[in-house]
Design a protein around this motif. Structure first.
Motif, PDB file in Angstrom:
ATOM      1  N   GLY A   1       0.866  -1.300   0.022  1.00  0.00           N
ATOM      2  CA  GLY A   1      -0.071  -0.250  -0.051  1.00  0.00           C
ATOM      3  C   GLY A   1       0.755   1.312  -0.127  1.00  0.00           C
ATOM      4  O   GLY A   1       0.490   2.251  -0.803  1.00  0.00           O
ATOM      5  N   ARG A   2       1.819   1.284   0.849  1.00  0.00           N
ATOM      6  CA  ARG A   2       2.628   2.571   0.918  1.00  0.00           C
ATOM      7  C   ARG A   2       3.589   2.656  -0.438  1.00  0.00           C
ATOM      8  O   ARG A   2       3.754   3.625  -0.890  1.00  0.00           O
ATOM      9  N   VAL A   3       3.871   1.555  -0.938  1.00  0.00           N
ATOM     10  CA  VAL A   3       4.741   1.436  -2.331  1.00  0.00           C
ATOM     11  C   VAL A   3       3.873   2.315  -3.319  1.00  0.00           C
ATOM     12  O   VAL A   3       4.500   2.858  -4.168  1.00  0.00           O
ATOM     13  N   ILE A   4       2.476   1.790  -3.300  1.00  0.00           N
ATOM     14  CA  ILE A   4       1.830   2.236  -4.269  1.00  0.00           C
ATOM     15  C   ILE A   4       1.561   3.717  -4.354  1.00  0.00           C
ATOM     16  O   ILE A   4       1.768   4.475  -5.494  1.00  0.00           O
ATOM     17  N   LEU A   5       1.458   4.345  -3.232  1.00  0.00           N
ATOM     18  CA  LEU A   5       1.155   5.623  -3.052  1.00  0.00           C
ATOM     19  C   LEU A   5       2.364   6.536  -3.237  1.00  0.00           C
ATOM     20  O   LEU A   5       2.565   7.342  -3.811  1.00  0.00           O
ATOM     21  N   GLN A   6       3.531   5.685  -3.086  1.00  0.00           N
ATOM     22  CA  GLN A   6       4.847   6.526  -3.455  1.00  0.00           C
ATOM     23  C   GLN A   6       4.999   6.440  -5.045  1.00  0.00           C
ATOM     24  O   GLN A   6       5.662   7.314  -5.495  1.00  0.00           O
ATOM     25  N   GLN A   7       4.536   5.491  -5.536  1.00  0.00           N
ATOM     26  CA  GLN A   7       4.707   5.333  -6.791  1.00  0.00           C
ATOM     27  C   GLN A   7       3.963   6.305  -7.534  1.00  0.00           C
ATOM     28  O   GLN A   7       4.170   7.148  -8.500  1.00  0.00           O
ATOM     29  N   ASN A   8       2.632   6.463  -6.775  1.00  0.00           N
ATOM     30  CA  ASN A   8       1.770   7.702  -7.548  1.00  0.00           C
ATOM     31  C   ASN A   8       2.547   8.908  -7.590  1.00  0.00           C
ATOM     32  O   ASN A   8       2.235  10.051  -8.287  1.00  0.00           O
ATOM     33  N   ARG A   9       3.244   9.266  -6.385  1.00  0.00           N
ATOM     34  CA  ARG A   9       3.967  10.654  -6.186  1.00  0.00           C
ATOM     35  C   ARG A   9       5.106  10.703  -7.447  1.00  0.00           C
ATOM     36  O   ARG A   9       5.479  11.776  -7.705  1.00  0.00           O
ATOM     37  N   TYR A  10       5.682   9.414  -7.614  1.00  0.00           N
ATOM     38  CA  TYR A  10       6.670   9.466  -8.468  1.00  0.00           C
ATOM     39  C   TYR A  10       6.250   9.645  -9.990  1.00  0.00           C
ATOM     40  O   TYR A  10       6.787  10.523 -10.843  1.00  0.00           O
ATOM     41  N   PHE A  11       4.978   9.054 -10.200  1.00  0.00           N
ATOM     42  CA  PHE A  11       4.299   9.462 -11.487  1.00  0.00           C
ATOM     43  C   PHE A  11       3.974  10.794 -11.704  1.00  0.00           C
ATOM     44  O   PHE A  11       4.137  11.547 -12.511  1.00  0.00           O
ATOM     45  N   LEU A  12       3.287  11.508 -10.509  1.00  0.00           N
ATOM     46  CA  LEU A  12       3.187  13.091 -10.477  1.00  0.00           C
ATOM     47  C   LEU A  12       4.457  13.695 -11.061  1.00  0.00           C
ATOM     48  O   LEU A  12       4.213  14.842 -11.784  1.00  0.00           O
ATOM     49  N   ALA A  13       5.686  13.406 -10.370  1.00  0.00           N
ATOM     50  CA  ALA A  13       6.826  14.264 -10.888  1.00  0.00           C
ATOM     51  C   ALA A  13       7.160  14.333 -12.337  1.00  0.00           C
ATOM     52  O   ALA A  13       7.623  15.044 -12.684  1.00  0.00           O
ATOM     53  N   ARG A  14       6.817  12.916 -12.769  1.00  0.00           N
ATOM     54  CA  ARG A  14       7.291  12.817 -14.117  1.00  0.00           C
ATOM     55  C   ARG A  14       6.422  13.711 -15.149  1.00  0.00           C
ATOM     56  O   ARG A  14       6.661  14.292 -15.950  1.00  0.00           O
ATOM     57  N   ALA A  15       5.000  13.452 -14.782  1.00  0.00           N
ATOM     58  CA  ALA A  15       3.885  14.094 -15.550  1.00  0.00           C
ATOM     59  C   ALA A  15       4.442  15.520 -15.290  1.00  0.00           C
ATOM     60  O   ALA A  15       4.011  16.384 -16.449  1.00  0.00           O
ATOM     61  N   MET A  16       4.310  16.109 -14.177  1.00  0.00           N
ATOM     62  CA  MET A  16       4.812  17.543 -13.988  1.00  0.00           C
ATOM     63  C   MET A  16       5.750  18.026 -14.961  1.00  0.00           C
ATOM     64  O   MET A  16       5.744  19.023 -15.337  1.00  0.00           O
ATOM     65  N   LYS A  17       6.686  17.295 -15.084  1.00  0.00           N
ATOM     66  CA  LYS A  17       7.948  17.641 -15.654  1.00  0.00           C
ATOM     67  C   LYS A  17       7.496  17.747 -17.344  1.00  0.00           C
ATOM     68  O   LYS A  17       7.960  18.582 -17.990  1.00  0.00           O
ATOM     69  N   VAL A  18       6.637  16.845 -17.787  1.00  0.00           N
ATOM     70  CA  VAL A  18       6.233  16.952 -19.312  1.00  0.00           C
ATOM     71  C   VAL A  18       5.248  18.234 -19.254  1.00  0.00           C
ATOM     72  O   VAL A  18       5.681  18.967 -20.132  1.00  0.00           O
ATOM     73  N   MET A  19       4.517  18.401 -18.405  1.00  0.00           N
ATOM     74  CA  MET A  19       3.495  19.689 -18.506  1.00  0.00           C
ATOM     75  C   MET A  19       4.218  20.974 -18.390  1.00  0.00           C
ATOM     76  O   MET A  19       3.949  21.974 -19.251  1.00  0.00           O
ATOM     77  N   LEU A  20       5.349  20.939 -17.466  1.00  0.00           N
ATOM     78  CA  LEU A  20       5.983  22.258 -17.289  1.00  0.00           C
ATOM     79  C   LEU A  20       7.056  22.630 -18.406  1.00  0.00           C
ATOM     80  O   LEU A  20       7.132  23.604 -18.773  1.00  0.00           O
ATOM     81  N   ALA A  21       7.497  21.305 -18.874  1.00  0.00           N
ATOM     82  CA  ALA A  21       8.309  21.763 -20.351  1.00  0.00           C
ATOM     83  C   ALA A  21       7.491  22.020 -21.444  1.00  0.00           C
ATOM     84  O   ALA A  21       8.279  22.809 -22.372  1.00  0.00           O
ATOM     85  N   ASP A  22       6.325  21.827 -21.445  1.00  0.00           N
ATOM     86  CA  ASP A  22       5.404  22.220 -22.421  1.00  0.00           C
ATOM     87  C   ASP A  22       4.817  23.728 -22.255  1.00  0.00           C
ATOM     88  O   ASP A  22       3.985  24.211 -22.818  1.00  0.00           O
ATOM     89  N   GLY A  23       5.403  24.444 -21.219  1.00  0.00           N
ATOM     90  CA  GLY A  23       4.855  25.779 -20.884  1.00  0.00           C
ATOM     91  C   GLY A  23       3.875  25.875 -19.894  1.00  0.00           C
ATOM     92  O   GLY A  23       3.066  27.035 -19.831  1.00  0.00           O
ATOM     93  N   VAL A  24       3.123  24.911 -19.417  1.00  0.00           N
ATOM     94  CA  VAL A  24       1.982  25.025 -18.667  1.00  0.00           C
ATOM     95  C   VAL A  24       2.495  25.505 -17.137  1.00  0.00           C
ATOM     96  O   VAL A  24       3.174  25.119 -16.633  1.00  0.00           O
ATOM     97  N   ARG A  25       1.586  26.614 -16.694  1.00  0.00           N
ATOM     98  CA  ARG A  25       1.859  27.318 -15.709  1.00  0.00           C
ATOM     99  C   ARG A  25       0.775  27.384 -14.510  1.00  0.00           C
ATOM    100  O   ARG A  25       1.062  28.314 -13.765  1.00  0.00           O
ATOM    101  N   GLN A  26      -0.115  26.669 -14.771  1.00  0.00           N
ATOM    102  CA  GLN A  26      -1.446  26.755 -13.775  1.00  0.00           C
ATOM    103  C   GLN A  26      -1.906  25.359 -13.846  1.00  0.00           C
ATOM    104  O   GLN A  26      -2.179  24.659 -14.697  1.00  0.00           O
TER     105      GLN A  26
END
Length: 283
Positions: free
Chosen positions: A62-87
């Motif tokens: 259970g804890r590993v799954i939620l940690q992986q959820n946060r890791y996914f967020l970081a990678r997805a945010m990297k894509v969005m921010l690199a594309d200029g999304v700022r909100q």
């Protein structure tokens, strides 16, 4: 004081949150505080910890799954921010600690705007404490299923410019929206406010694969404390992305979504959450 799992063991919330609303019932379970407990946080109460321990007895990952959820967020945010999304508008945010949306965004651009939405008054109180003094971020008490009310909220309207691309995020939250609440239709209400170039980032429990029976056991546990826990199939989750182009590698178990190293994806089949990022191609 901490218990053996490392979570806060007191019956009251940390004393620094002296602005906690007086009507908070610390005897009532909260998903937001459950996630905080599983992530090793201290902003949770006895019912959240008790349920968390029962959950871990069924699914030790259970804890590993939620940690992986946060890791996914970081990678997805990297894509969005690199594309200029700022909100960013985060649905079902819980308590935004440990490198959550505002911290990830502000590392790239301190002027990025973030609004968190959650239906738990304590989680929103905690969030606003964390965000105190940050004019570019806010937390709103609201039901993410009531999209029109969320979109009309004064904080949302003051911080989010819907004439510009928005990153809409719903992480480990949408499986708590039952079919009777029309989850695809709700997301389409949000989508209609977005301009092309916006994104939808979603993580969602699934009953696909060899872990299906395990997930059904977890679902049964959730049904003892709340309504509508709804893990879904890949096909059902894909239906949420009407109007969005799902980016590679598609709808995959969290560790398999653009891992930084190939070995990071090992054992992905045991992480029964899908991660998916879609880009809006048509208004």
């Amino acid at each position: 004081m901490t218990d053996p799992t490392g979570a806060h063991a007191g019956n009251d919330v940390d004393a620094i949150f002296d602005d906690l609303p007086s009507n908070i019932d610390t005897d009532v379970f909260s998903v937001a505080r459950l996630y905080d407990f599983l992530l090793g946080g201290k902003h949770n109460f006895a019912p959240d910890r008790d349920f968390g321990r029962r959950l871990l007895a069924i699914e030790p990952n259970g804890r590993v799954i939620l940690q992986q959820n946060r890791y996914f967020l970081a990678r997805a945010m990297k894509v969005m921010l690199a594309d200029g999304v700022r909100q960013f508008l985060d649905l079902g945010s819980g308590i935004p600690t440990q490198n959550y949306v505002h911290e990830l965004a502000h590392t790239v651009d301190p002027a990025a705007k973030i609004v968190y939405i959650d239906s738990d008054p304590a989680a929103v109180s905690h969030s606003n404490y964390i965000l105190k003094g940050d004019p570019n971020s806010g937390a709103v008490l609201g039901d993410m299923v009531d999209a029109e009310r969320v979109l009309g909220d004064p904080t949302v309207k003051s911080l989010i410019d819907f004439d510009q691309p928005v990153g809409l995020t719903a992480l480990a939250a949408w499986h708590f929206v039952g079919d009777g609440d029309n989850p695809a239709g709700v997301l389409q209400t949000y989508r209609r406010m977005l301009v092309p170039g916006s994104y939808l980032a979603l993580t969602h429990a699934t009953i696909d694969g060899a872990t299906g029976d395990l997930v059904r056991n977890v679902q049964s546990q959730y049904q003892s404390v709340m309504k509508n826990p709804s893990p879904r199939t890949r096909q059902e989750i894909a239906a949420f992305f009407e109007g969005f182009k799902i980016l590679e590698p598609g709808i995959v178990n969290l560790p398999a979504w653009r891992p930084e190293k190939p070995e990071d994806a090992e054992g992905a089949e045991n992480i029964w959450f899908y991660g998916v990022l879609g880009k809006l191609i048509a208004a």
